[in-house]
Design a protein around this motif. Structure first.
Motif, PDB file in Angstrom:
ATOM      1  N   GLY A   1       0.774  -1.271  -0.010  1.00  0.00           N
ATOM      2  CA  GLY A   1       0.108  -0.036   0.124  1.00  0.00           C
ATOM      3  C   GLY A   1       0.610   1.471  -0.541  1.00  0.00           C
ATOM      4  N   TRP A   2       1.599   0.873   0.578  1.00  0.00           N
ATOM      5  CA  TRP A   2       2.468   3.141   0.875  1.00  0.00           C
ATOM      6  C   TRP A   2       2.845   2.458  -0.352  1.00  0.00           C
ATOM      7  CZ3 TRP A   2       7.629   3.202   0.597  1.00  0.00           C
ATOM      8  CH2 TRP A   2       8.994   4.249  -0.009  1.00  0.00           C
ATOM      9  N   LEU A   3       4.107   1.480  -1.191  1.00  0.00           N
ATOM     10  CA  LEU A   3       4.430   1.734  -2.998  1.00  0.00           C
ATOM     11  C   LEU A   3       4.161   2.063  -3.493  1.00  0.00           C
ATOM     12  CD1 LEU A   3       6.127  -1.758  -2.368  1.00  0.00           C
ATOM     13  CD2 LEU A   3       7.918   0.593  -2.443  1.00  0.00           C
ATOM     14  N   VAL A   4       1.843   1.933  -3.539  1.00  0.00           N
ATOM     15  CA  VAL A   4       1.305   2.008  -4.732  1.00  0.00           C
ATOM     16  C   VAL A   4       0.896   2.900  -3.996  1.00  0.00           C
ATOM     17  CG1 VAL A   4      -1.286   1.403  -5.416  1.00  0.00           C
ATOM     18  CG2 VAL A   4      -0.098  -0.625  -4.734  1.00  0.00           C
ATOM     19  N   ARG A   5       1.021   4.064  -2.993  1.00  0.00           N
ATOM     20  CA  ARG A   5      -0.008   4.877  -2.653  1.00  0.00           C
ATOM     21  C   ARG A   5       1.567   6.774  -3.479  1.00  0.00           C
ATOM     22  NH1 ARG A   5       0.416   9.107   2.027  1.00  0.00           N
ATOM     23  NH2 ARG A   5      -1.883  10.430   1.494  1.00  0.00           N
ATOM     24  N   THR A   6       2.754   5.742  -2.404  1.00  0.00           N
ATOM     25  CA  THR A   6       3.664   6.889  -2.999  1.00  0.00           C
ATOM     26  C   THR A   6       3.696   6.803  -4.567  1.00  0.00           C
ATOM     27  OG1 THR A   6       5.324   5.818  -1.132  1.00  0.00           O
ATOM     28  CG2 THR A   6       5.842   7.246  -2.808  1.00  0.00           C
ATOM     29  N   ALA A   7       3.702   5.537  -5.407  1.00  0.00           N
ATOM     30  CA  ALA A   7       3.996   6.279  -6.482  1.00  0.00           C
ATOM     31  C   ALA A   7       2.471   6.748  -7.017  1.00  0.00           C
ATOM     32  CB  ALA A   7       3.403   4.855  -7.561  1.00  0.00           C
ATOM     33  N   LEU A   8       1.518   6.628  -6.795  1.00  0.00           N
ATOM     34  CA  LEU A   8       0.565   7.288  -7.291  1.00  0.00           C
ATOM     35  C   LEU A   8       0.370   8.831  -6.802  1.00  0.00           C
ATOM     36  CD1 LEU A   8      -2.498   5.135  -6.167  1.00  0.00           C
ATOM     37  CD2 LEU A   8      -2.223   5.355  -8.751  1.00  0.00           C
ATOM     38  N   GLN A   9       1.373   8.822  -5.865  1.00  0.00           N
ATOM     39  CA  GLN A   9       1.130  10.629  -5.557  1.00  0.00           C
ATOM     40  C   GLN A   9       1.660  11.202  -6.778  1.00  0.00           C
ATOM     41  OE1 GLN A   9       2.101  10.000  -1.110  1.00  0.00           O
ATOM     42  NE2 GLN A   9       0.182  11.001  -1.236  1.00  0.00           N
ATOM     43  N   ASP A  10       3.088  10.544  -6.644  1.00  0.00           N
ATOM     44  CA  ASP A  10       4.232  10.493  -7.706  1.00  0.00           C
ATOM     45  C   ASP A  10       4.479  10.952  -8.716  1.00  0.00           C
ATOM     46  OD1 ASP A  10       6.284  10.745  -5.395  1.00  0.00           O
ATOM     47  OD2 ASP A  10       7.327   8.187  -6.682  1.00  0.00           O
ATOM     48  N   ARG A  11       2.949  10.078  -9.642  1.00  0.00           N
ATOM     49  CA  ARG A  11       1.939  10.470 -11.087  1.00  0.00           C
ATOM     50  C   ARG A  11       1.041  11.482 -11.060  1.00  0.00           C
ATOM     51  NH1 ARG A  11       4.711   6.208 -10.726  1.00  0.00           N
ATOM     52  NH2 ARG A  11       4.861   4.807 -11.769  1.00  0.00           N
ATOM     53  N   LEU A  12       0.545  12.211  -9.713  1.00  0.00           N
ATOM     54  CA  LEU A  12      -0.594  12.178  -9.886  1.00  0.00           C
ATOM     55  C   LEU A  12       0.084  14.839  -9.133  1.00  0.00           C
ATOM     56  CD1 LEU A  12      -3.036  10.659  -7.833  1.00  0.00           C
ATOM     57  CD2 LEU A  12      -3.543  11.480 -10.291  1.00  0.00           C
ATOM     58  N   GLY A  13       1.171  13.870  -8.351  1.00  0.00           N
ATOM     59  CA  GLY A  13       1.343  15.513  -8.574  1.00  0.00           C
ATOM     60  C   GLY A  13       2.209  15.990  -6.752  1.00  0.00           C
ATOM     61  N   GLY A  14       2.058  14.374  -5.709  1.00  0.00           N
ATOM     62  CA  GLY A  14       2.115  15.159  -4.518  1.00  0.00           C
ATOM     63  C   GLY A  14       0.389  15.222  -3.747  1.00  0.00           C
ATOM     64  N   GLU A  15       0.993  15.556  -2.471  1.00  0.00           N
ATOM     65  CA  GLU A  15      -0.115  15.955  -1.970  1.00  0.00           C
ATOM     66  C   GLU A  15      -0.829  16.997  -2.414  1.00  0.00           C
ATOM     67  OE1 GLU A  15      -0.643  14.747   0.949  1.00  0.00           O
ATOM     68  OE2 GLU A  15       0.313  12.594   0.944  1.00  0.00           O
ATOM     69  N   VAL A  16      -2.149  17.048  -1.687  1.00  0.00           N
ATOM     70  CA  VAL A  16      -3.131  17.903  -1.925  1.00  0.00           C
ATOM     71  C   VAL A  16      -3.932  19.166  -1.247  1.00  0.00           C
ATOM     72  CG1 VAL A  16      -5.713  18.273  -3.732  1.00  0.00           C
ATOM     73  CG2 VAL A  16      -3.583  16.399  -4.266  1.00  0.00           C
ATOM     74  N   ASP A  17      -4.045  19.842  -1.227  1.00  0.00           N
ATOM     75  CA  ASP A  17      -3.977  20.980  -0.005  1.00  0.00           C
ATOM     76  C   ASP A  17      -5.938  20.881   0.013  1.00  0.00           C
ATOM     77  OD1 ASP A  17      -1.655  21.657   0.848  1.00  0.00           O
ATOM     78  OD2 ASP A  17      -1.694  23.274  -0.934  1.00  0.00           O
ATOM     79  N   SER A  18      -6.534  20.877  -0.998  1.00  0.00           N
ATOM     80  CA  SER A  18      -7.660  20.804  -1.637  1.00  0.00           C
ATOM     81  C   SER A  18      -8.563  20.146  -2.100  1.00  0.00           C
ATOM     82  CB  SER A  18      -8.791  22.657  -1.660  1.00  0.00           C
ATOM     83  OG  SER A  18      -7.550  23.152  -2.375  1.00  0.00           O
ATOM     84  N   PRO A  19      -8.821  18.794  -2.305  1.00  0.00           N
ATOM     85  CA  PRO A  19      -8.804  18.100  -3.389  1.00  0.00           C
ATOM     86  C   PRO A  19      -9.732  18.129  -3.534  1.00  0.00           C
ATOM     87  CG  PRO A  19      -8.824  16.603  -1.048  1.00  0.00           C
ATOM     88  CD  PRO A  19      -8.532  18.252  -1.017  1.00  0.00           C
ATOM     89  N   ARG A  20     -10.287  18.156  -4.977  1.00  0.00           N
ATOM     90  CA  ARG A  20     -11.394  17.708  -5.330  1.00  0.00           C
ATOM     91  C   ARG A  20     -12.092  16.272  -5.210  1.00  0.00           C
ATOM     92  NH1 ARG A  20     -12.078  19.623 -12.217  1.00  0.00           N
ATOM     93  NH2 ARG A  20     -11.393  21.472 -10.658  1.00  0.00           N
ATOM     94  N   TYR A  21     -11.414  15.627  -6.200  1.00  0.00           N
ATOM     95  CA  TYR A  21     -11.645  13.917  -5.693  1.00  0.00           C
ATOM     96  C   TYR A  21     -10.473  13.820  -4.896  1.00  0.00           C
ATOM     97  CZ  TYR A  21     -12.220  15.471 -10.322  1.00  0.00           C
ATOM     98  OH  TYR A  21     -13.325  15.866 -11.587  1.00  0.00           O
ATOM     99  N   ARG A  22     -11.573  12.137  -4.177  1.00  0.00           N
ATOM    100  CA  ARG A  22     -10.926  12.049  -3.352  1.00  0.00           C
ATOM    101  C   ARG A  22     -10.376  10.171  -4.009  1.00  0.00           C
ATOM    102  NH1 ARG A  22     -14.152  11.331   0.315  1.00  0.00           N
ATOM    103  NH2 ARG A  22     -14.490   9.306   0.519  1.00  0.00           N
ATOM    104  N   LEU A  23      -9.538   9.284  -3.440  1.00  0.00           N
ATOM    105  CA  LEU A  23      -8.866   8.062  -4.530  1.00  0.00           C
ATOM    106  C   LEU A  23      -8.488   7.509  -3.378  1.00  0.00           C
ATOM    107  CD1 LEU A  23      -8.715   6.393  -7.178  1.00  0.00           C
ATOM    108  CD2 LEU A  23      -5.894   6.970  -6.767  1.00  0.00           C
ATOM    109  N   GLU A  24      -9.415   6.220  -3.762  1.00  0.00           N
ATOM    110  CA  GLU A  24      -9.573   4.905  -1.999  1.00  0.00           C
ATOM    111  C   GLU A  24      -9.024   3.540  -3.081  1.00  0.00           C
ATOM    112  OE1 GLU A  24     -13.411   4.852  -0.892  1.00  0.00           O
ATOM    113  OE2 GLU A  24     -13.835   6.704   0.084  1.00  0.00           O
ATOM    114  N   VAL A  25      -7.358   3.310  -2.347  1.00  0.00           N
ATOM    115  CA  VAL A  25      -7.030   1.867  -3.240  1.00  0.00           C
ATOM    116  C   VAL A  25      -7.180   1.015  -1.689  1.00  0.00           C
ATOM    117  CG1 VAL A  25      -5.759   0.836  -4.270  1.00  0.00           C
ATOM    118  CG2 VAL A  25      -5.914   3.581  -4.405  1.00  0.00           C
TER     119      VAL A  25
END
Length: 165
Positions: free
Chosen positions: A48-72
């Motif tokens: 989970g940590w590996l997938v979340r880190t890879a997703l954040q790298d591809r999506l642009g990092g942490e989000v301050d005011s998210p429009r969407y939430r991705l649950e995995v």
């Protein structure tokens, strides 16, 4: 003359298919901007940590005011096969599957509910350390592949529905 005419017809046919790049406009385009507004929820475990880190790298990092939430949710399994006559496993398959949901943060509506998955073969050798290292390397590669599949699918969803939905 006939060849020129054939090329002209081919170019007209290609322009009629309405193909367009997913990330038109580059990092400032509507799809890229919408993907940057996706917050990835925590995912348990090493995978989970590996997938979340890879997703954040591809999506642009942490989000301050998210429009969407991705649950995995992940399913990580190692299956032995290639068994010798003395019942020793000689080959393993590591399978990583993800069920993911893209949720509109404001409304709580599920926009995308899909799965992604990949697997890798691993040779089991006499060195236990080498086998464990190969299993970890496979997990790292599978995590990146899963993240790529998820981001591509989210990008397609956003490009088809528009970023404002």
């Amino acid at each position: 003359m006939r060849r020129t005419l054939s090329l002209g017809v081919a170019f007209l046919a290609l322009s009629a298919c309405q193909l367009r790049p997913l990330y038109s406009g580059g990092g400032g385009g509507p799809v890229a901007q919408s993907l940057r507004s996706v917050q990835v929820s925590p995912i348990g475990g090493r995978a989970g940590w590996l997938v979340r880190t890879a997703l954040q790298d591809r999506l642009g990092g942490e989000v301050d005011s998210p429009r969407y939430r991705l649950e995995v949710e992940l399913d990580d399994q190692i299956t032995g096969f290639g068994i010798r006559s003395d019942d020793v496993v000689t080959r393993e398959r590591r399978t990583l599957r993800a069920r993911y949901r893209l949720v509109d943060s404001a409304r709580g509506t599920v926009l995308v509910d899909a799965t992604a998955g990949s697997d890798a073969g691993i040779d089991v050798v006499s060195s236990e350390y080498a086998t464990v290292a190969a299993e970890q390397t496979a997990l790292e590669r599978l995590s990146r592949e899963i993240a790529d599949q998820i981001v591509t699918r989210l990008g397609l969803y956003i490009s088809r529905t528009g970023p404002s939905r």
